[in-house]
Design a protein around this motif. Structure first.
Motif, PDB file in Angstrom:
ATOM      1  N   GLY A  33       0.825  -1.194   0.000  1.00  0.00           N
ATOM      2  CA  GLY A  33       0.000   0.000   0.000  1.00  0.00           C
ATOM      3  C   GLY A  33       0.863   1.248   0.000  1.00  0.00           C
ATOM      4  O   GLY A  33       2.065   1.201   0.263  1.00  0.00           O
ATOM      5  N   GLU A  34       0.246   2.388  -0.280  1.00  0.00           N
ATOM      6  CA  GLU A  34       1.024   3.626  -0.350  1.00  0.00           C
ATOM      7  C   GLU A  34       1.606   4.031   0.996  1.00  0.00           C
ATOM      8  O   GLU A  34       2.551   4.821   1.067  1.00  0.00           O
ATOM      9  N   ASP A  35       1.081   3.443   2.091  1.00  0.00           N
ATOM     10  CA  ASP A  35       1.654   3.717   3.407  1.00  0.00           C
ATOM     11  C   ASP A  35       2.821   2.802   3.726  1.00  0.00           C
ATOM     12  O   ASP A  35       3.402   2.880   4.812  1.00  0.00           O
ATOM     13  N   GLY A  36       3.165   1.927   2.775  1.00  0.00           N
ATOM     14  CA  GLY A  36       4.279   1.009   2.981  1.00  0.00           C
ATOM     15  C   GLY A  36       3.882  -0.323   3.573  1.00  0.00           C
ATOM     16  O   GLY A  36       4.718  -1.232   3.677  1.00  0.00           O
ATOM     17  N   GLY A  37       2.616  -0.460   3.979  1.00  0.00           N
ATOM     18  CA  GLY A  37       2.162  -1.722   4.556  1.00  0.00           C
ATOM     19  C   GLY A  37       1.995  -2.794   3.498  1.00  0.00           C
ATOM     20  O   GLY A  37       1.496  -2.547   2.403  1.00  0.00           O
ATOM     21  N   VAL A  38       2.433  -4.005   3.823  1.00  0.00           N
ATOM     22  CA  VAL A  38       2.351  -5.132   2.893  1.00  0.00           C
ATOM     23  C   VAL A  38       0.932  -5.690   2.883  1.00  0.00           C
ATOM     24  O   VAL A  38       0.329  -5.928   3.933  1.00  0.00           O
ATOM     25  N   VAL A  39       0.373  -5.886   1.692  1.00  0.00           N
ATOM     26  CA  VAL A  39      -0.925  -6.530   1.531  1.00  0.00           C
ATOM     27  C   VAL A  39      -0.694  -8.032   1.521  1.00  0.00           C
ATOM     28  O   VAL A  39       0.052  -8.552   0.690  1.00  0.00           O
ATOM     29  N   THR A  40      -1.319  -8.728   2.439  1.00  0.00           N
ATOM     30  CA  THR A  40      -1.085 -10.164   2.599  1.00  0.00           C
ATOM     31  C   THR A  40      -1.531 -10.944   1.374  1.00  0.00           C
ATOM     32  O   THR A  40      -2.580 -10.674   0.789  1.00  0.00           O
ATOM     33  N   HIS A  41      -0.718 -11.931   0.997  1.00  0.00           N
ATOM     34  CA  HIS A  41      -1.098 -12.862  -0.064  1.00  0.00           C
ATOM     35  C   HIS A  41      -1.697 -14.103   0.577  1.00  0.00           C
ATOM     36  O   HIS A  41      -1.133 -14.663   1.519  1.00  0.00           O
ATOM     37  N   VAL A  42      -2.859 -14.535   0.096  1.00  0.00           N
ATOM     38  CA  VAL A  42      -3.506 -15.734   0.624  1.00  0.00           C
ATOM     39  C   VAL A  42      -3.800 -16.686  -0.522  1.00  0.00           C
ATOM     40  O   VAL A  42      -3.914 -16.293  -1.683  1.00  0.00           O
ATOM     41  N   GLY A  43      -3.922 -17.950  -0.191  1.00  0.00           N
ATOM     42  CA  GLY A  43      -4.244 -18.951  -1.196  1.00  0.00           C
ATOM     43  C   GLY A  43      -3.011 -19.501  -1.878  1.00  0.00           C
ATOM     44  O   GLY A  43      -1.865 -19.178  -1.542  1.00  0.00           O
ATOM     45  N   ALA A  44      -3.263 -20.345  -2.883  1.00  0.00           N
ATOM     46  CA  ALA A  44      -2.183 -21.041  -3.578  1.00  0.00           C
ATOM     47  C   ALA A  44      -1.776 -20.352  -4.872  1.00  0.00           C
ATOM     48  O   ALA A  44      -0.991 -20.899  -5.647  1.00  0.00           O
ATOM     49  N   GLY A  45      -2.300 -19.150  -5.150  1.00  0.00           N
ATOM     50  CA  GLY A  45      -1.960 -18.443  -6.378  1.00  0.00           C
ATOM     51  C   GLY A  45      -0.479 -18.115  -6.460  1.00  0.00           C
ATOM     52  O   GLY A  45       0.191 -17.876  -5.439  1.00  0.00           O
ATOM     53  N   ASP A  46       0.038 -18.090  -7.691  1.00  0.00           N
ATOM     54  CA  ASP A  46       1.464 -17.854  -7.906  1.00  0.00           C
ATOM     55  C   ASP A  46       1.834 -16.418  -7.556  1.00  0.00           C
ATOM     56  O   ASP A  46       1.063 -15.486  -7.756  1.00  0.00           O
ATOM     57  N   THR A  47       3.032 -16.236  -7.008  1.00  0.00           N
ATOM     58  CA  THR A  47       3.548 -14.897  -6.705  1.00  0.00           C
ATOM     59  C   THR A  47       4.818 -14.607  -7.497  1.00  0.00           C
ATOM     60  O   THR A  47       5.490 -13.609  -7.239  1.00  0.00           O
ATOM     61  N   ALA A  48       5.166 -15.471  -8.452  1.00  0.00           N
ATOM     62  CA  ALA A  48       6.433 -15.329  -9.178  1.00  0.00           C
ATOM     63  C   ALA A  48       6.233 -14.569 -10.485  1.00  0.00           C
ATOM     64  O   ALA A  48       5.234 -14.733 -11.187  1.00  0.00           O
ATOM     65  N   PHE A  49       7.211 -13.731 -10.810  1.00  0.00           N
ATOM     66  CA  PHE A  49       7.228 -13.011 -12.084  1.00  0.00           C
ATOM     67  C   PHE A  49       8.669 -12.981 -12.569  1.00  0.00           C
ATOM     68  O   PHE A  49       9.578 -12.662 -11.797  1.00  0.00           O
ATOM     69  N   ALA A  50       8.882 -13.316 -13.838  1.00  0.00           N
ATOM     70  CA  ALA A  50      10.240 -13.383 -14.394  1.00  0.00           C
ATOM     71  C   ALA A  50      10.511 -12.168 -15.280  1.00  0.00           C
ATOM     72  O   ALA A  50       9.707 -11.842 -16.166  1.00  0.00           O
ATOM     73  N   PHE A  51      11.632 -11.501 -15.023  1.00  0.00           N
ATOM     74  CA  PHE A  51      12.109 -10.432 -15.901  1.00  0.00           C
ATOM     75  C   PHE A  51      13.097 -11.045 -16.888  1.00  0.00           C
ATOM     76  O   PHE A  51      14.073 -11.702 -16.479  1.00  0.00           O
ATOM     77  N   LEU A  52      12.846 -10.848 -18.175  1.00  0.00           N
ATOM     78  CA  LEU A  52      13.681 -11.412 -19.223  1.00  0.00           C
ATOM     79  C   LEU A  52      14.520 -10.317 -19.874  1.00  0.00           C
ATOM     80  O   LEU A  52      14.092  -9.168 -19.997  1.00  0.00           O
ATOM     81  N   SER A  53      15.725 -10.698 -20.271  1.00  0.00           N
ATOM     82  CA  SER A  53      16.581  -9.724 -20.949  1.00  0.00           C
ATOM     83  C   SER A  53      16.019  -9.397 -22.335  1.00  0.00           C
ATOM     84  O   SER A  53      15.385 -10.236 -22.980  1.00  0.00           O
ATOM     85  N   GLU A  54      16.269  -8.161 -22.788  1.00  0.00           N
ATOM     86  CA  GLU A  54      15.760  -7.708 -24.085  1.00  0.00           C
ATOM     87  C   GLU A  54      16.631  -6.537 -24.543  1.00  0.00           C
ATOM     88  O   GLU A  54      16.983  -5.673 -23.754  1.00  0.00           O
ATOM     89  N   TRP A  55      16.988  -6.549 -25.829  1.00  0.00           N
ATOM     90  CA  TRP A  55      17.758  -5.407 -26.325  1.00  0.00           C
ATOM     91  C   TRP A  55      16.862  -4.518 -27.167  1.00  0.00           C
ATOM     92  O   TRP A  55      15.875  -4.958 -27.757  1.00  0.00           O
ATOM     93  N   TYR A  56      17.220  -3.228 -27.238  1.00  0.00           N
ATOM     94  CA  TYR A  56      16.354  -2.302 -27.953  1.00  0.00           C
ATOM     95  C   TYR A  56      17.099  -1.205 -28.704  1.00  0.00           C
ATOM     96  O   TYR A  56      16.482  -0.383 -29.374  1.00  0.00           O
ATOM     97  N   GLU A  57      18.441  -1.180 -28.664  1.00  0.00           N
ATOM     98  CA  GLU A  57      19.123  -0.094 -29.352  1.00  0.00           C
ATOM     99  C   GLU A  57      20.598  -0.462 -29.564  1.00  0.00           C
ATOM    100  O   GLU A  57      21.203  -1.168 -28.761  1.00  0.00           O
ATOM    101  N   THR A  58      21.162   0.018 -30.708  1.00  0.00           N
ATOM    102  CA  THR A  58      22.606  -0.087 -30.944  1.00  0.00           C
ATOM    103  C   THR A  58      23.147   1.297 -31.267  1.00  0.00           C
ATOM    104  O   THR A  58      22.388   2.197 -31.656  1.00  0.00           O
TER     105      THR A  58
END
Length: 365
Positions: free
Chosen positions: A277-302
């Motif tokens: 939240g904007e106050d810095g408080g963590v919003v609890t995650h409940v259930g078995a839903g995934d919490t993972a996100f992958a950042f992939l490399s990508e090029w965009y300029e030479t």
């Protein structure tokens, strides 16, 4: 208990010891009688304080005893010899006082006179004119349990607690709330009658990917309960010794927050998402839903767009999420001809290739 019961009669010995008031369940006599001390305040009046009735609510017959001998009752009406112990409750603070807005947390209601064989108890949670009702289960004469309703399915969780009340019967009749005293009182959202719903998130929506470019910009739809559309939230991504945070954005509804992934200024990695939240408080995650996100490399300029076929030149490629422990190549292709040059990673955003000798025809590769 705690009510002062005054018996009217004759011949009481003012201030004398040995008086007792005995309370015996009226209909069946199945409950053990309860005795309390009595005090003769005059020759015609005796007072005793009603005891805690550790059984289901019931009508009791009152008898008076002096030094182990019953004092005869000579009233005009048998009803004058009866006292009714009623149900009531005094606190919910003996159990959880907060929980997920998705519901399902068991509230423990401490009280008196509950009937474990009765099935029409209910608990109601109320705030600002909004109420939800759930069944109550009597566990004992002094304990009732209710599972919180899914408040956050249609209403925001915070700010503000909800008031808890207990009823019985159909139609519902509110039971007295005594807040640990002997007198019914109104709930003023004190700890003994209040409950706080917490917003929670459960999973990414089906439309949201679980990976995205290290340059950022991937929308992530976060689903949950009890979000406040007037409040802003952000997503924090933690992984590989690095952390990045998305910009703040308002919840789109009580069930949805949309985060836009930030630029990932580190080698590509799998991360764990935390909603904040904007106050810095963590919003609890409940259930078995995934919490993972992958950042992939990508090029965009030479920094090089034209070079002579035979003249080898260093070319810098700007990218995101580069990993110095991985091998990269610059591949040049045109009209079926390919040339490959090994790349040297400078940092997570830059690599350098030495352009190959081009044996194909001139053109855009």
């Amino acid at each position: 208990g705690g009510e002062t019961l005054r018996l009217t009669g004759v011949g009481f010995e003012t201030g004398a010891p040995g008086y007792k008031c005995l309370f015996q369940e009226y209909l069946t006599g199945s409950y053990a009688p309860v005795a309390v001390a009595g005090v003769a305040v005059s020759a015609v009046e005796l007072a005793c304080v009603t005891p805690l009735w550790a059984s289901s609510a019931a009508k009791a017959t009152v008898s008076l005893w002096k030094d182990g001998v019953e004092v005869p009752y000579d009233g005009a009406s048998p009803a004058d010899q009866h006292f009714t112990f009623q149900e009531g409750w005094d606190t919910t603070a003996s159990g959880p006082v907060s929980g997920p807005a998705s519901g399902g947390t068991v509230i423990s209601v401490s009280g008196y006179g509950f009937n474990p064989a009765y099935t029409l108890y209910t608990c109601t949670v109320t705030r600002a004119g909004n109420s939800l009702v759930v069944p109550g289960t009597p566990m004992a004469h002094n304990l009732l349990e209710c599972a919180t309703p899914p408040w956050g399915a249609t209403l925001f969780a915070q700010p503000g607690s909800v008031a808890v009340s207990v009823s019985r019967g159909s139609p519902r009749v509110a039971m007295s709330y005594t807040a640990g005293t002997f007198t019914p009182v109104a709930c003023s959202l004190e700890a003994s009658c209040a409950y706080t719903f917490q917003p929670v998130w459960t999973h990414f929506s089906a439309s949201s990917p679980d990976f995205g470019s290290g340059t950022g910009g991937t929308p992530l739809v976060i689903e949950g309960s009890g979000f406040n559309p007037a409040t802003r939230y952000r997503c924090r991504f933690d992984g590989a010794g690095w952390s990045e945070t998305s910009p703040l954005s308002h919840a789109t509804s009580v069930n949805e927050v949309v985060c836009v992934s930030p630029q990932w200024n580190a080698p590509e990695a799998d991360t764990i998402l935390t909603l904040v939240g904007e106050d810095g408080g963590v919003v609890t995650h409940v259930g078995a839903g995934d919490t993972a996100f992958a950042f992939l490399s990508e090029w965009y300029e030479t920094d090089l767009h034209v070079y002579a076929s035979k003249a080898r030149t260093y070319m810098t490629v700007t990218a995101s999420g580069l990993d110095s422990l991985k091998g990269y190549e610059c591949v040049f292709s045109e009209s079926g001809f390919h040339a490959v040059a090994f790349a040297d990673v400078q940092d997570d955003k830059h690599l350098v290739c030495l352009t190959p000798v081009w044996e194909g025809r001139a053109g855009n590769a």
